[in-house]
Motif scaffolding. Structure first.
Motif, PDB file in Angstrom:
ATOM      1  N   LYS A  14       1.317   4.789   2.122  1.00 22.43           N
ATOM      2  CA  LYS A  14       0.123   4.988   1.529  1.00 22.43           C
ATOM      3  C   LYS A  14       0.209   6.225   0.313  1.00 22.43           C
ATOM      4  CE  LYS A  14      -1.807   8.391   5.037  1.00 22.43           C
ATOM      5  NZ  LYS A  14      -0.767   9.373   4.525  1.00 22.43           N
TER       6      LYS A  14
ATOM      7  N   ASN B  66       3.617  -3.084  -3.969  1.00 24.89           N
ATOM      8  CA  ASN B  66       3.847  -1.999  -4.826  1.00 24.89           C
ATOM      9  C   ASN B  66       5.051  -1.117  -4.073  1.00 24.89           C
ATOM     10  OD1 ASN B  66       3.282   0.123  -6.641  1.00 24.89           O
ATOM     11  ND2 ASN B  66       2.591   1.198  -4.997  1.00 24.89           N
TER      12      ASN B  66
ATOM     13  N   PHE C 153       0.854   3.557  -7.952  1.00 27.90           N
ATOM     14  CA  PHE C 153       1.350   2.493  -8.630  1.00 27.90           C
ATOM     15  C   PHE C 153       2.674   2.799  -9.452  1.00 27.90           C
ATOM     16  CE2 PHE C 153      -3.530   1.666  -8.653  1.00 27.90           C
ATOM     17  CZ  PHE C 153      -3.495   0.614  -7.587  1.00 27.90           C
TER      18      PHE C 153
ATOM     19  N   VAL D   9      -0.659  -3.235  -2.038  1.00 27.91           N
ATOM     20  CA  VAL D   9       0.049  -1.927  -1.630  1.00 27.91           C
ATOM     21  C   VAL D   9       1.544  -2.139  -1.096  1.00 27.91           C
ATOM     22  CG1 VAL D   9      -2.079  -0.606  -1.298  1.00 27.91           C
ATOM     23  CG2 VAL D   9      -1.279  -2.244   0.744  1.00 27.91           C
TER      24      VAL D   9
ATOM     25  N   ILE E 249      -3.441  -0.187   4.147  1.00 29.00           N
ATOM     26  CA  ILE E 249      -3.800   1.132   4.224  1.00 29.00           C
ATOM     27  C   ILE E 249      -5.242   1.586   4.685  1.00 29.00           C
ATOM     28  CG2 ILE E 249      -1.940   2.050   2.585  1.00 29.00           C
ATOM     29  CD1 ILE E 249      -4.088   2.086   0.641  1.00 29.00           C
TER      30      ILE E 249
END
Ligand code: FNR
Length: 185
Positions: A40, A87, A44, A84, A11
């Motif tokens: 983005k 996730n 979480f 990220v 991101i």
């Protein structure tokens, strides 16, 4: 029209993997459209969300499910995939029993300034994708060393060898997408 989604595993506002993804998209033949599946805005992931799944998670899952194939273009962080990206895969794998990547052709590509071009991260990513039941392209592998100037501001690839490789990589993936489409028809 064949729709290919791409997920950038970074991101960063200056992500070189984003430039790589955009350069790959420019190599798409007629009849193939690339669109980003953005990660983005995903919070979480927590199992707390499963009872009342948020719209941002549902939109992400729907986007994955709406395309014919997905290219994940990711950096390597500390010899694995960025948090990220992991996730985002968690979101796509829930609520329990709903794997959005299931049965979806997925190719993995990555660029780094270093010589091994994200090879370690890609091994980890492929293991995770297998678990969520994606149809992962095994070959060719896409390890790209992104030297300064390799990709221009217009997302042209200046090295002919790299450009030819990426073209053959994309052709191989589109072949896999077509085979899966035919098998499902
Ligand atoms: C890196 N980088 C990196 N590179 C690599 O080849 N192997 C690695 O294990 C790591 N580890 C790593 C950890 C962290 C936290 C950062 C920030 C960076 C360097 C990385 O390849 C480089 O920063 C790329 O530019 C990252 O890709 P994006 O975000 O520009 O697409």
């Amino acid at each position: 029209m064949t729709k290919i989604g791409y997920i950038v595993g970074s991101i960063s506002s200056t992500s070189l993997n984003r430039t790589l993804a955009e350069a790959l998209a420019k190599l798409a033949p007629e009849g193939v459209e690339f669109e980003e599946i953005a990660i983005k805005d995903l919070p979480f992931y927590s199992a707390d969300y499963d009872a009342e799944f948020p719209q941002v998670g549902t939109d992400f899952k729907n986007h994955i499910e709406s395309v014919d194939g997905i290219v994940i273009v990711t950096p390597e962080y500390n010899r694995s995939i960025p948090g990220v990206l992991k996730n985002a895969i968690e979101w796509a794998s829930r609520p329990y029993g709903s794997f959005s990547f299931g049965g979806k052709p997925v190719a993995v590509l990555g660029g780094s300034p270093g010589a091994i071009g994200t090879a370690a991260a890609q091994q980890h990513l492929k293991a995770v994708l297998s678990h969520v039941n994606a149809i992962v392209m095994g070959q060719p592998e896409g390890f790209v060393q992104v030297a300064p100037g390799l990709i221009t501001d217009d997302r042209e690839i200046t090295n002919e060898g790299t450009k030819a490789f990426l073209q053959s990589y994309l052709d191989a993936f589109l072949g896999l997408v077509a085979r899966v489409e035919k098998a499902n028809a």
